[in-house]
Design an enzyme around this catalytic site. Structure first.
Site, PDB file in Angstrom:
ATOM      1  N   HIS A 107      41.182  43.512  41.785  1.00 48.89           N
ATOM      2  CA  HIS A 107      42.125  44.447  42.442  1.00 48.89           C
ATOM      3  C   HIS A 107      41.928  44.079  43.460  1.00 48.89           C
ATOM      4  CE1 HIS A 107      41.341  46.640  38.220  1.00 48.89           C
ATOM      5  NE2 HIS A 107      41.719  45.814  38.320  1.00 48.89           N
ATOM      6  N   ARG A 131      45.171  50.687  40.519  1.00 56.20           N
ATOM      7  CA  ARG A 131      44.902  50.747  38.866  1.00 56.20           C
ATOM      8  C   ARG A 131      44.095  51.011  38.929  1.00 56.20           C
ATOM      9  NH1 ARG A 131      45.447  44.447  39.228  1.00 56.20           N
ATOM     10  NH2 ARG A 131      45.134  44.177  41.421  1.00 56.20           N
TER      11      ARG A 131
END
Length: 630
Positions: free
Chosen positions: A85, A228
């Site tokens: 990420h 996220r």
């Protein structure tokens, strides 16, 4: 002071947010330009139709159980998701409906841009939005590349801790504690853990979608540099660790250099946190994933910044290779007590009960039970006949989608959406032998039964999706990937390192004394400094039995931040601190042996006046600028 080479000036978009994922091989679209593989289900590929992703998932990928990896801890799996990420985020089309027809993508089973639904056995489908296309064509692109659809990476590809700080000025400002004048990150203003340690702040817009995943009231989604963060409890816990680590270091630097401005404290701390992300990933994580032999072959020793290396994330890395970790997801989230046994108050959870559930952090013991589970439980491991657990193939939760989704189908469909060439093409790219026969496949997989199932389903070996092919390969020695993914991950990591002019080892980024201290950093030390956990494995990625293979935190080396002590210059003593300004701040720079203050404004404001003032004749000249609203 950093100097910029001609190569950097020629390629300012390399690695930047909102630029296209790079192609290491040309895309393979059904129409040559943008239609995904499988868009026309009747179309033949090497004489056969492609098998539906859901059928591949159900008959080859789905697994009801996993075997344990006695070498590594669950943390190795969770760090893979976390650091991914920091490198890639491919946004989906923002449109909820098909172009021109206004058909709702959540309601249709037809392929109408941007809807590319995943067909299921019951004549229904799972919704799927195509990835957002990049409209920019770089100078020098060949005609084929210019015409083909390319996908975006919405974040910087560099390992730069952007998932802690954000990749836009607006998000960065939101995540900072600008009112505290401390150089710290903002923390949750409603909840702390039992020892007063902070949690991540809530999202700006409430009530948030996390409430739809819980029975409890009042706990919204957490906010971090990456959106996220709320996908799972381990991810939230790692984000929380780094929030606390930033604020811990910022506080220490303020004590060491009390003349530093909040902006200097923030930027210096951010640089240290970024370096630790790079060190932990490249030194402690990557060699365990691709194996020491592949690391030496594809990554090798650091020889300095190379402006000719493009550090952008590749499409095959983001869409296939680095998704190898999906086969190591555990069906159970373990929560452990201080004795590293199942927690009496907060027992283990099935994975599907942990999606988008920040309330479990706040109301069920903080991050410690989860982090103990991450370091105190052996990682699941993948094999050709035990790939993705049912929790993610049958019960995956996705925001804004009411029905359960299938991660394996999503990955296969995404690879086809991006026009990724097949498994054999990528083996050739990496200098590996093509798979031309069933016997070849059996040798690579070390599992004849799975090899037969794959060939029976795909009919032609050149049709095998690259994600599936790389996933089922037998592990290399001392690795957790096969030869294809070891190659692709290794090549990407080398590019991320060598093409980053701010890599922690690059000339001029840190002083040698600071580099020596940074090398003492570890994830175990970060856990020790920011939780109640005071006994850890020396390397938290390695699985060890408690308590015999754990050490006291007193035995884990610490970074001595005295290496960042900066003595006040004579000019500073004569001129004093530069003028503080509203809605902005300054950092010190050195120019022609003079101390200068370089001003900047926070997001939403613009500078009026001189950006740089210099200490001359016991005074700062010219006068400090102002920050005015845009």
């Amino acid at each position: 002071m950093m100097f910029f080479s001609k190569g950097e000036l020629l390629n300012p978009r390399w690695g930047a947010a909102n630029t296209a994922l790079v192609r290491w091989l040309p895309a393979e679209y059904e129409d040559g330009e943008g239609e995904p593989k499988g868009w026309n289900p009747e179309r033949l590929h090497h004489g056969f139709q492609l098998p539906p992703p859901r059928k591949v998932s159900r008959e080859i990928i789905r697994s009801t159980c996993k075997w344990k990896d006695d070498d590594y801890s669950q943390l190795l799996v969770d760090w893979g998701q976390y650091i991914d990420h920091d490198i890639t985020f491919t946004p989906q089309s923002i449109s909820k409906s098909a172009f021109w027809t206004d058909t709702d993508c959540y309601q249709t089973c037809d392929n109408v841009h941007p809807c590319f639904p995943i067909k299921t056995d019951d004549s229904l489908c799972m919704p799927f939005h195509r990835s957002t296309a990049d409209c920019y064509v770089s100078p020098g692109s060949d005609v084929q590349h210019a015409l083909q659809r390319q996908q975006l990476n919405a974040i910087t590809s560099y390992i730069d801790a952007s998932l802690v700080y954000g990749h836009t000025p607006k998000l960065e400002s939101f995540l900072r504690d600008l009112s505290g004048l401390s150089g710290k990150l903002a923390v949750n203003d409603q909840f702390k853990d039992a020892k007063g340690r902070p949690y991540l702040p809530f999202v700006a817009k409430t009530p948030s979608s996390c409430r739809t995943f819980q029975q409890e009231d009042g706990i919204d989604c957490f906010s971090a540099g990456d959106g996220r963060v709320n996908e799972g409890l381990p991810l939230i816990s790692l984000h929380t660790l780094w929030l606390r680590e930033h604020n811990r270091i910022a506080e220490a630097l303020k004590l060491i250099n009390n003349h530093w401005s909040p902006e200097m404290i923030y930027q210096e701390t951010r640089q240290i946190i970024g370096a630790l992300h790079q060190i932990i990933t490249m030194r402690d994580y990557v060699p365990k994933i691709i194996g020491p032999e592949s690391f030496e072959r594809f990554v090798g020793p650091y020889t300095g910044y190379d402006p000719a290396v493009d550090p952008s994330a590749s499409n095959v890395f983001a869409t296939a290779a680095f998704r190898f970790g999906h086969a190591t997801i555990s069906p159970v989230l373990h929560r452990l007590n201080q004795s590293f046994q199942e927690h009496e108050q907060f027992p283990h959870l099935r994975l599907y009960k942990t999606f988008f559930s920040p309330w479990r952090i706040v109301k069920e013991g903080g991050i410690e039970p989860i982090i103990r589970g991450m370091i105190g439980i052996a990682a699941p491991a993948a094999s050709a006949n035990k790939l993705l657990v049912e929790e993610v193939t049958e019960m995956l939760a996705v925001l804004d989608t009411l029905q359960h989704m299938d991660l394996a189908s999503l990955n296969l469909q995404r690879g086809r959406d991006h026009g990724l060439p097949g498994y054999n093409e990528w083996r050739e790219f990496c200098g590996l032998a093509r798979i031309d026969t069933l016997e070849d496949l059996k040798v690579v997989l070390q599992d004849g039964r799975v090899a037969e199932k794959i060939l029976n389903m795909y009919k032609h070996l050149d049709n095998i999706d690259v994600w599936l092919g790389g996933l089922v390969e037998n592990y290399l020695p001392d690795a957790r990937t096969g030869p294809l993914f070891a190659c692709l991950i290794g090549k990407q990591m080398k590019a991320l390192r060598d093409g980053d002019r701010f890599w922690w080892e690059a000339d001029g980024v840190f002083k040698q004394e600071q580099k020596d201290e940074l090398l003492k950093g570890s994830l175990s030390r970060v856990i020790c400094d920011n939780t109640d956990i005071q006994e850890v494995p020396f390397d938290s990625f390695r699985f060890g039995k408690f308590p015999s293979e754990y050490v006291s935190c007193a035995s884990i080396p610490s970074i001595n931040l005295e290496a960042w002590r900066e003595e006040k210059s004579k000019d500073y003593d004569l001129c004093g601190s530069p003028t503080r300004i509203h809605n902005g701040d300054f950092i010190f720079t050195f120019n022609a042996q003079k101390v200068t203050a370089l001003y900047s404004c926070y997001h939403g404001f613009m500078l009026e006046g001189a950006a740089e003032i210099t200490c001359e004749k016991n005074e700062w000249h010219p006068e400090a600028p102002k920050c005015i609203g845009k």
